[in-house]
Write a protein that holds these residues in place. Structure first.
Motif, short mmCIF file in Angstrom:
data_model
loop_
_atom_site.label_atom_id
_atom_site.label_comp_id
_atom_site.label_asym_id
_atom_site.label_seq_id
_atom_site.Cartn_x
_atom_site.Cartn_y
_atom_site.Cartn_z
N ILE A 1 0.84 -1.21 0.00
CA ILE A 1 0.00 0.00 0.00
C ILE A 1 0.87 1.25 0.00
O ILE A 1 0.63 2.20 -0.75
CB ILE A 1 -0.95 -0.01 1.22
CG1 ILE A 1 -2.06 -1.03 1.01
CG2 ILE A 1 -1.55 1.38 1.45
CD1 ILE A 1 -2.95 -1.21 2.21
N LEU A 2 1.91 1.26 0.84
CA LEU A 2 2.79 2.42 0.90
C LEU A 2 3.56 2.62 -0.40
O LEU A 2 3.65 3.73 -0.93
CB LEU A 2 3.76 2.28 2.07
CG LEU A 2 3.16 2.25 3.47
CD1 LEU A 2 4.26 2.07 4.52
CD2 LEU A 2 2.38 3.53 3.75
N LEU A 3 4.11 1.54 -0.93
CA LEU A 3 4.94 1.64 -2.13
C LEU A 3 4.14 1.95 -3.38
O LEU A 3 4.69 2.41 -4.38
CB LEU A 3 5.74 0.34 -2.32
CG LEU A 3 6.81 0.09 -1.25
CD1 LEU A 3 7.36 -1.32 -1.35
CD2 LEU A 3 7.94 1.11 -1.38
N ASP A 4 2.83 1.72 -3.34
CA ASP A 4 1.97 2.04 -4.48
C ASP A 4 1.48 3.48 -4.44
O ASP A 4 0.77 3.92 -5.36
CB ASP A 4 0.75 1.10 -4.51
CG ASP A 4 1.12 -0.30 -4.98
OD1 ASP A 4 2.22 -0.45 -5.54
OD2 ASP A 4 0.32 -1.23 -4.78
N ASN A 5 1.80 4.22 -3.38
CA ASN A 5 1.33 5.61 -3.24
C ASN A 5 2.52 6.52 -2.96
O ASN A 5 2.80 6.86 -1.81
CB ASN A 5 0.30 5.71 -2.10
CG ASN A 5 -1.02 5.07 -2.45
OD1 ASN A 5 -1.90 5.71 -3.01
ND2 ASN A 5 -1.16 3.79 -2.10
N ASN A 6 3.21 6.89 -4.03
CA ASN A 6 4.43 7.69 -3.85
C ASN A 6 4.18 9.01 -3.14
O ASN A 6 5.05 9.52 -2.42
CB ASN A 6 5.06 7.98 -5.22
CG ASN A 6 5.81 6.78 -5.76
OD1 ASN A 6 6.51 6.11 -5.01
ND2 ASN A 6 5.65 6.48 -7.03
N ALA A 7 2.99 9.59 -3.31
CA ALA A 7 2.71 10.89 -2.71
C ALA A 7 2.71 10.82 -1.19
O ALA A 7 2.91 11.84 -0.52
CB ALA A 7 1.37 11.41 -3.20
N TRP B 1 -2.12 11.04 -8.30
CA TRP B 1 -0.76 10.76 -7.84
C TRP B 1 -0.16 9.54 -8.54
O TRP B 1 1.06 9.48 -8.76
CB TRP B 1 -0.75 10.57 -6.32
CG TRP B 1 -0.93 11.87 -5.59
CD1 TRP B 1 -2.01 12.29 -4.87
CD2 TRP B 1 0.02 12.94 -5.53
NE1 TRP B 1 -1.79 13.55 -4.37
CE2 TRP B 1 -0.56 13.97 -4.75
CE3 TRP B 1 1.30 13.13 -6.04
CZ2 TRP B 1 0.10 15.17 -4.48
CZ3 TRP B 1 1.96 14.33 -5.77
CH2 TRP B 1 1.37 15.33 -5.00
N GLU B 2 -1.00 8.57 -8.91
CA GLU B 2 -0.49 7.43 -9.66
C GLU B 2 0.03 7.88 -11.02
O GLU B 2 1.02 7.35 -11.54
CB GLU B 2 -1.58 6.37 -9.84
CG GLU B 2 -2.08 5.75 -8.54
CD GLU B 2 -3.10 6.59 -7.80
OE1 GLU B 2 -3.52 6.20 -6.71
OE2 GLU B 2 -3.49 7.67 -8.33
#
Length: 740
Positions: A343-349, A721-722
């Motif tokens: 979850i964290l690594l899929d949301n760079n923002a 953000w993606e």
């Protein structure tokens, strides 16, 4: 002598002091506090003096209730601290004196008004301001830790900068009219209200389950505007009954308030969990974007009841990044470390907006033994928490548990250079470099570590490094050993749409991004003139800097305030010209075809040096200049035909030669809503020569869409953000292929 200025009413007024956007006429500008006057057309006999509360988690402060009071034609003076000082500064006396003299020369009576920290100010300075009335929402009695003890530990970090508590709340019973509105079920706010009432004559107005943000609750019950307007402006004898009307009306209307139900759930969760759950369900049924109380409840149960916390997060109508961090934390607490990391690594923002919160989840993932994911998370955190040694310690620990590669060695070197006197970092960095067989470099770092902290295992590592040197089988150390060639130095010109994806590339091994810190630029003609100035072929009159540059920035490209300082402007010029000269390539965002010409000089379409005007007010014609500075004679200029616009871009590209140029258009989804941008996109995708490349962001928009804001609205100016993450990857791959 205080660092301050008191200005004439008719003096030209800057719109920013200490980097803070300040509307109104400046009455006092000190190092720690600013006072501004906001007149209205029909001022009346009363003026309201407001004190600002803490904004944006300790961020920039601004005038309290300025829009509300202006919309209701109430003259007001705003007192705003430049930092979270709780009005405990030495220049407050000068400020209060100036404000008092000013209002007494123009009005018959004054009232003070504030919320939270501002409520403290409104009560504390009422007497010295000679105001006859006070309205304080959830005020503090004190911010002094020696007074608060354990009664209130909120904002400890924000208050830590206060050296001396010079302005305690005075005692006395001389208030003709004062009202303190608070939530009696909020333990800290109740303590403050009771302490104030012990020392002052004040009417306490308890609003159960209103929460700390009483104003928001009264907006939801549709009472705030009517109550505040009447209470602050009616005759003294009429103010008391108005307060009673508020309580009676609120009893009828409280059930239409989401915050009422949410605060009920939050406050009852320990004693009556079933009732609390029902109240929170009602709060969720409002389907509003703001759910701070529910998130507060989630944070309360996150460690002990992570499954329940996860269930509540899933019920929230609008997912925002803060909710995502909480979700990742709940999953980690449940032992689902891989899912939490994903979850964290899929949301760079997340790493840019909530790095501290994310780091707390990362520790759990690291301690679970999921070293690979932990390393990837800490690699991203090392960009945003670059100066925090604990981030680098955990990053190196993660790397030391997985295969030692170039990334590991690179991180070890960077950590060593950032913290050369931290023994934990030196030991980890030395061990990683030792395992990579760079024995000489490892020995150098380990010797420093032993000097700082002589321990057995570090001595053992040093012996191993010394043995490796003797064997002659070690690798030769080179500072740029990670790269096939030196990284490309890239100079960006554009807006936040460009800077956001570039921020994701700060750790790239192939890129060195030379952020100029000079705000945003939009049209080809404007950017071309900027490039001519960077090349030194034209100069800019320093008096026009406030119209040529605009104060804008992102986390990675903060605005350089030297631009607007006549004494420092040329230092800024020399700095940014050196960056430009040293760059290999430039990436230019073309987001407009309109130029705003002062004779032949293209200026900002909406400069914010003197005043900060929303773009929505000035987007037509030469809107800003027509409305605020018509005497300058600035006129908008748009290419009459498509080919002329393409020629403008070609002229810009020619000015950048011999640098390689990457062009990026404004984001377009091909619909009518972005029709003008489609013209820009088609122009940018033309062939401008062998040293020019273009990036088409329309496919990225198609895949990820535009950004959804926290309130659920659509921001058609920025990618989701993606999409930002994908654009970042596209830019990185393009530069890597160019290998300039």
């Amino acid at each position: 002598m205080h660092n301050s200025t008191a200005q004439r009413d008719n003096a030209p007024q800057p719109d920013s002091i200490h980097g803070m956007k300040m509307p109104g006429t400046i009455l006092y500008a000190g190092e720690n506090v600013i006072a501004t006057y906001h007149p209205v057309l029909n001022p009346g006999e009363n003026v309201v003096i407001t004190f600002s509360h803490l904004f944006n988690d300790g961020g920039e402060h601004k005038p309290f209730a300025e829009k509300f009071l202006s919309d209701n034609s109430i003259s007001h003076i705003s007192i705003v601290p430049t930092w979270a000082n709780w009005y405990q500064s030495s220049d407050m006396e000068d400020c209060i004196s100036r404000v008092r003299d000013f209002w007494q020369s123009r009005f018959r009576t004054a009232s003070t008004y504030g919320s939270s920290m501002g409520g403290f100010g409104a009560i504390t300075f009422r007497e010295r301001l000679k105001a006859s009335r006070v309205l304080a929402l959830s005020p503090q009695y004190s911010a002094d830790p020696s007074v608060l003890l354990s009664a209130d530990t909120r904002w400890e970090k924000e208050r830590s900068g206060i050296v001396n508590f010079l302005q305690p709340m005075p005692s006395g019973n001389d208030y003709p009219v004062s009202a303190i509105i608070y939530d009696p079920f909020h333990p800290q706010d109740r303590w403050h209200a009771e302490m104030i009432s012990r020392n002052r004559s004040a009417k306490l107005i308890p609003l159960p389950f209103a929460g700390h943000n009483v104003a928001r609750h009264l907006v939801e019950t549709k009472q705030l505007s009517d109550f505040v307007t009447k209470f602050l402006t009616v005759a003294d004898g009429e103010a008391g009954p108005i307060a009673n009307e508020l309580i009676l009306g609120r009893r009828r209307l409280r059930r239409i308030s989401q915050s009422y139900w949410a605060n009920m759930g939050l406050q009852l969760q320990a004693r009556k969990p079933k009732l609390a759950g029902k109240a929170l369900e009602v709060a969720l049924s409002f389907q509003t974007a703001q759910n701070p109380e529910i998130m507060a409840y989630v944070n309360l149960i996150l460690n002990e009841k992570p499954a329940e916390a996860l269930e509540w997060i899933s019920k929230l109508p609008h997912e925002n990044l803060k909710n995502v961090v909480a979700k990742a934390s709940a999953l980690a607490n449940m032992g689902n470390y891989a899912e939490s990391a994903a979850i964290l690594l899929d949301n760079n923002a997340i790493f840019a907006q909530y790095p501290t919160e994310t780091s707390k989840v990362a520790v759990k993932i690291l301690h679970s033994g999921n070293y690979s994911d932990a390393a990837n998370i800490y690699e991203k955190l090392s960009v945003y928490l670059n100066k925090k040694d604990y981030i680098w310690i955990y990053y190196l620990k993660s790397l030391s548990k997985i295969e030692i590669d170039n990334r590991s060695v690179n991180a070890a070197v960077e950590a060593f250079e950032l913290f050369p006197e931290n023994p934990n970092i030196l030991e980890l960095a030395g061990w990683i470099i030792l395992k990579a067989k760079y024995f000489h470099k490892a020995a150098e770092i380990l010797k420093l570590a032993i000097k700082l902290r002589p321990v057995a295992y570090t001595t053992k590592y040093l012996e191993e490094a010394t043995s490796g040197i003797s064997s002659g089988v070690g690798k030769i150390w080179k500072h740029d050993y990670l790269l096939d060639s030196a990284p490309t130095k890239l100079f960006p010109i554009g807006s936040s749409r460009l800077h956001e994806p570039l921020g994701e590339l700060l750790k790239s091994k192939h890129l060195n991004i030379l952020f100029p810190r000079m705000g945003y630029f939009h049209s080809p003609r404007q950017i071309e003139h900027l490039v001519k100035w960077l090349n030194g072929t034209v100069e800019l009159d320093v008096s026009l800097a406030g119209l040529f540059f605009r104060r804008d920035g992102t986390f990675c490209n903060k605005f350089d305030e030297d631009i607007f300082d006549p004494d420092k402007f040329y230092y800024f010029r020399d700095r940014v010209r050196a960056l430009w000269k040293n760059s290999d390539a430039c990436i230019l965002e073309i987001s407009s075809d309109v130029s705003f010409l002062y004779d032949t000089l293209p200026l900002q379409g909406n400069p914010n040096f003197l005043r900060n005007v929303p773009y929505s007010e000035v987007w037509k014609g030469a809107g800003y200049y027509d409305r605020y500075e018509p005497e300058i004679g600035v006129k908008p200029s748009t290419p009459s035909v498509f080919d002329e616009f393409v020629d403008d871009i070609q002229s810009l590209v020619n000015e950048c030669s011999p640098k390689c140029v990457i062009l990026v258009p404004h984001h377009s989804d091909g619909t009518i809503a972005t029709a003008k941008r489609e013209r820009i996109r088609k122009a940018v995708l033309n062939d401008f020569g062998s040293n020019v490349s273009s990036i088409d962001t329309q496919p990225i928009v198609a895949r990820h869409g535009f950004r959804i804001l926290a309130d659920g609205s659509l921001d058609i100016h920025h990618l989701a953000w993606e999409g930002v993450a994908e654009e970042s990857q596209v830019i990185g791959e393009l530069v890597s292929r160019l290998r300039i």
